[in-house]
Design an enzyme around this catalytic site. Structure first.
Site, PDB file in Angstrom:
ATOM      1  N   LEU B 150       0.608  -1.272  -0.274  1.00 39.98           N
ATOM      2  CA  LEU B 150      -0.117   0.256  -0.169  1.00 39.98           C
ATOM      3  C   LEU B 150       0.990   1.032   0.348  1.00 39.98           C
ATOM      4  O   LEU B 150       0.417   2.400   0.889  1.00 39.98           O
ATOM      5  CB  LEU B 150      -1.091  -0.074   1.302  1.00 39.98           C
ATOM      6  CG  LEU B 150      -2.617   1.107   0.856  1.00 39.98           C
ATOM      7  CD1 LEU B 150      -3.335   0.239   0.004  1.00 39.98           C
ATOM      8  CD2 LEU B 150      -3.180   1.262   2.534  1.00 39.98           C
ATOM      9  N   GLY B 151       1.445   1.724  -0.781  1.00 38.80           N
ATOM     10  CA  GLY B 151       2.208   2.592  -0.945  1.00 38.80           C
ATOM     11  C   GLY B 151       1.921   3.518  -1.932  1.00 38.80           C
ATOM     12  O   GLY B 151       0.859   3.795  -2.230  1.00 38.80           O
ATOM     13  N   ARG B 152       2.164   4.759  -2.696  1.00 43.26           N
ATOM     14  CA  ARG B 152       2.001   5.585  -3.775  1.00 43.26           C
ATOM     15  C   ARG B 152       0.768   4.665  -4.196  1.00 43.26           C
ATOM     16  O   ARG B 152      -0.173   5.836  -4.542  1.00 43.26           O
ATOM     17  CB  ARG B 152       2.797   6.491  -4.153  1.00 43.26           C
ATOM     18  CG  ARG B 152       3.674   7.159  -3.169  1.00 43.26           C
ATOM     19  CD  ARG B 152       4.371   8.517  -4.157  1.00 43.26           C
ATOM     20  NE  ARG B 152       5.605   8.357  -3.393  1.00 43.26           N
ATOM     21  CZ  ARG B 152       6.704   8.006  -2.894  1.00 43.26           C
ATOM     22  NH1 ARG B 152       7.418   7.174  -3.666  1.00 43.26           N
ATOM     23  NH2 ARG B 152       7.666   8.580  -2.210  1.00 43.26           N
ATOM     24  N   ARG B 173       3.940  -3.724   5.586  1.00 39.55           N
ATOM     25  CA  ARG B 173       4.897  -3.627   6.470  1.00 39.55           C
ATOM     26  C   ARG B 173       4.741  -3.587   8.072  1.00 39.55           C
ATOM     27  O   ARG B 173       4.474  -3.388   9.001  1.00 39.55           O
ATOM     28  CB  ARG B 173       6.512  -3.082   6.228  1.00 39.55           C
ATOM     29  CG  ARG B 173       7.588  -4.765   5.840  1.00 39.55           C
ATOM     30  CD  ARG B 173       8.790  -4.598   4.715  1.00 39.55           C
ATOM     31  NE  ARG B 173       8.090  -3.216   4.064  1.00 39.55           N
ATOM     32  CZ  ARG B 173       9.377  -2.837   3.150  1.00 39.55           C
ATOM     33  NH1 ARG B 173      10.290  -3.080   3.357  1.00 39.55           N
ATOM     34  NH2 ARG B 173       9.103  -1.721   1.898  1.00 39.55           N
ATOM     35  N   ILE B 228       0.870  -5.097 -12.424  1.00 43.18           N
ATOM     36  CA  ILE B 228       0.863  -3.155 -12.456  1.00 43.18           C
ATOM     37  C   ILE B 228       2.353  -3.506 -11.955  1.00 43.18           C
ATOM     38  O   ILE B 228       3.146  -2.199 -12.666  1.00 43.18           O
ATOM     39  CB  ILE B 228       0.415  -2.855 -12.425  1.00 43.18           C
ATOM     40  CG1 ILE B 228      -0.060  -2.368 -10.681  1.00 43.18           C
ATOM     41  CG2 ILE B 228      -1.098  -2.907 -13.674  1.00 43.18           C
ATOM     42  CD1 ILE B 228       0.656  -2.305  -9.545  1.00 43.18           C
ATOM     43  N   ARG B 230       5.938  -5.969 -10.636  1.00 37.07           N
ATOM     44  CA  ARG B 230       6.940  -6.252 -11.423  1.00 37.07           C
ATOM     45  C   ARG B 230       6.767  -7.913 -11.688  1.00 37.07           C
ATOM     46  O   ARG B 230       6.287  -8.298 -10.506  1.00 37.07           O
ATOM     47  CB  ARG B 230       8.728  -5.649 -10.630  1.00 37.07           C
ATOM     48  CG  ARG B 230       8.549  -4.787 -10.687  1.00 37.07           C
ATOM     49  CD  ARG B 230       9.412  -4.123 -12.571  1.00 37.07           C
ATOM     50  NE  ARG B 230      10.036  -3.284 -11.730  1.00 37.07           N
ATOM     51  CZ  ARG B 230      10.155  -2.078 -12.163  1.00 37.07           C
ATOM     52  NH1 ARG B 230       8.298  -1.772 -12.942  1.00 37.07           N
ATOM     53  NH2 ARG B 230      10.425  -0.469 -12.786  1.00 37.07           N
ATOM     54  N   ASP B 254       1.006  -6.863 -16.611  1.00 37.82           N
ATOM     55  CA  ASP B 254       0.798  -5.765 -17.613  1.00 37.82           C
ATOM     56  C   ASP B 254       2.617  -5.319 -17.015  1.00 37.82           C
ATOM     57  O   ASP B 254       3.498  -5.189 -18.121  1.00 37.82           O
ATOM     58  CB  ASP B 254       1.192  -3.803 -16.721  1.00 37.82           C
ATOM     59  CG  ASP B 254       1.188  -3.445 -17.117  1.00 37.82           C
ATOM     60  OD1 ASP B 254       1.854  -3.317 -18.611  1.00 37.82           O
ATOM     61  OD2 ASP B 254       1.839  -2.186 -16.967  1.00 37.82           O
ATOM     62  N   GLU B 259      10.379  -9.445 -19.694  1.00 40.54           N
ATOM     63  CA  GLU B 259       9.603  -8.756 -21.045  1.00 40.54           C
ATOM     64  C   GLU B 259      10.902  -8.662 -21.882  1.00 40.54           C
ATOM     65  O   GLU B 259      11.660  -8.061 -21.180  1.00 40.54           O
ATOM     66  CB  GLU B 259       8.640  -7.823 -20.289  1.00 40.54           C
ATOM     67  CG  GLU B 259       9.378  -7.283 -19.387  1.00 40.54           C
ATOM     68  CD  GLU B 259       8.682  -5.854 -18.163  1.00 40.54           C
ATOM     69  OE1 GLU B 259       7.621  -6.793 -17.408  1.00 40.54           O
ATOM     70  OE2 GLU B 259       8.594  -4.944 -18.671  1.00 40.54           O
ATOM     71  N   HIS B 277       3.642  -3.600 -20.711  1.00 38.91           N
ATOM     72  CA  HIS B 277       4.079  -3.144 -19.414  1.00 38.91           C
ATOM     73  C   HIS B 277       4.090  -1.311 -20.024  1.00 38.91           C
ATOM     74  O   HIS B 277       4.711  -0.539 -20.494  1.00 38.91           O
ATOM     75  CB  HIS B 277       5.271  -3.011 -19.464  1.00 38.91           C
ATOM     76  CG  HIS B 277       6.074  -2.487 -18.149  1.00 38.91           C
ATOM     77  ND1 HIS B 277       7.130  -3.205 -17.811  1.00 38.91           N
ATOM     78  CD2 HIS B 277       5.699  -1.340 -17.739  1.00 38.91           C
ATOM     79  CE1 HIS B 277       7.782  -2.536 -16.410  1.00 38.91           C
ATOM     80  NE2 HIS B 277       6.733  -1.807 -16.147  1.00 38.91           N
TER      81      HIS B 277
END
Lengths: 313, 313
Positions: B150-152, B173, B228, B230, B254, B259, B277
């Protein structure tokens, strides 16, 4: 006996539930005239599904008809005036499908703006590896979006798009209570004020061609048009010309003038995202729609009030 | 003189802006060794774009290097430890692309759940008219969705999905201030609590394989996985097996392990929606990313603080 006709192509589950009510299956309203007159004279209820026309001619084949219970929220194919004149109640299945149609509209705006179709093809074909990245797409967050028709479905679409920090404008006959959205009195004023336009009005004669060549031109070469309502609301030849000539950036259509026989020029446009009228085509909505259709039918035939009536004959 | 290398394949606009700063273009870091040592010894800054590895070996070819300004938010391909050890500052381009990545994630969940790819093909091919409707799809509104990280970007995804009345669960975390969302301590607990899972953690060694075969099994045959972030975060062979065997309803990716050389088994799966991507691939984000990359580069080379530094060498 009270005879019910189940007109249209139902799922196995719905067909079974209608049969359990004693309904006789009829694939199309066009087959009505071929039924014996004695059978037709006993029909009190029609469970209707599909987009074919159901008008005075069909109703006159069923002289004892009391209710047409439509499977779907849109009923522009049913002549409600003719029904009222014959004291036939018409019901539909609102609300239970609004979420699905709104989800679809938002998904279509994103998929169109972000180039999903070309992106999927690029991965599947191996072109991503062979030819490298596609041309850049366009952002959805923060766009000014116009909602043409702020009924139940339009409101659900606007509420979702507000979560993308879109600036919401809308066109509706009467002002609505909104969190500061801007109301416009006509489609042209709406189109001039926004980047993208989502069509969410009812179908029928009063909205035919509302998204005119002028409205499309007002959106302009940076605009995207999404239609999840009825094909009749959009001037389809004007839309095709604008898309072919790049006077509109893109469109996403779940509905068409002559569906399922979609104009081949539309089906060939790379800047159109076409879907086969799947606004309510989820397991969840269709189950709820079938249930509501049968509740309406049972209620009226039992002499009780309909759950979701359209007219008051 | 202060020499800058612009490593990667830039758009015409970004290439011109970097050239105006005196940067010399280099299509790939692999071409570094071929540059004359005298030129390499003068390089103070690298404008980096792409997903190829940039580690100790590359840095040692540039003994006067002071800054690596990455074009993108993810920098798992850059060895930040090696950079710090060499007193090289690394910067990235966060925030300016969060909205686009979040829009994409939501669009992918809708498009996958609602069968966009099959629907588009049905209209374009004429199958809609010839063969009739497709099997019913599944609803998005009201699903329990887990956000892994739950980052940006994860936060932007969750905020949007809340507008679809989804019940949000997350794994992070540290607990975050949320409107009543449920926190889980590990991916397996998260996957067990939700219907669908959206991967939004950073890449790199510490998140490798976080979405394991066990996590995928916990989502189960009604679940949808969206990634979305890595490719490395997901156990790709386990995902392929689950999709092939119907043990997971669907996925939308994505990003991939290798890739753009996507595993042909993935590219052939009908229950996978693959994109090349394109999380930040909009005109708007890429312009903002290029600008932020150049601001970081200029600041550090002028002896000022970086705008968005990753390390503190």
């Amino acid at each position: 006996m009270t005879r019910i006709l189940a007109v249209g192509r139902y799922s196995d589950v719905d067909a079974a539930a209608l049969a359990a009510m004693g309904a006789q299956a009829l694939p199309s309203a066009a087959a009505l005239a071929a039924l014996p007159a004695a059978l037709r004279a006993e029909v009190h209820g029609v469970a209707f599904m599909g987009h074919e026309s159901f008008g005075a001619a069909e109703m006159d084949l069923l002289p004892a008809l009391r209710v047409i219970a439509n499977f779907g929220v849109g009923y522009d194919n049913i002549d409600v005036g003719a029904a009222t004149a014959r004291k036939v109640l018409v019901t539909n299945t609102p609300e239970v499908l609004s979420d699905d149609v709104a989800d679809l509209a938002v998904g279509m705006l994103i998929a169109q703006s972000r180039g999903f179709e070309a992106g999927i093809a690029s991965v599947r074909s191996g072109d991503w590896q062979r030819r490298g990245p596609l041309p850049l797409a366009r952002r959805v967050t923060g766009r000014r979006v116009g909602i043409l028709g702020l009924g139940r479905i339009g409101r659900e679409i606007a509420d979702r798009l507000a979560g993308f920090r879109c600036q919401i404008h809308y066109c509706a006959r009467t002002p609505r209570q909104t969190p500061g959205w801007t109301r416009h009195g006509d489609p042209l004023s709406l189109a001039r004020a926004v980047d993208d336009l989502v069509v969410a009005v009812v179908g029928g004669e009063e909205t035919r061609g509302l998204v005119s060549a002028e409205v499309i031109a007002a959106l302009g070469p940076d605009g995207v048009l999404v239609n999840i309502a009825r094909g009749s609301v959009v001037d389809e030849p004007a839309l095709i010309a604008a898309l072919e000539q790049g006077r509109l950036r893109g469109a996403a259509l779940d509905v068409f003038w002559n569906e399922p026989a979609v104009d081949p020029r539309l089906a060939a446009l790379p800047n159109l995202l076409p879907l086969p009228h799947v606004g309510s085509a989820t397991v969840e909505s269709r189950a709820a729609m079938g249930e509501l259709q049968r509740r309406n039918l049972s209620a009226v035939l039992a002499g009780q009030a309909a759950v979701t009536p359209i007219n008051a004959p």
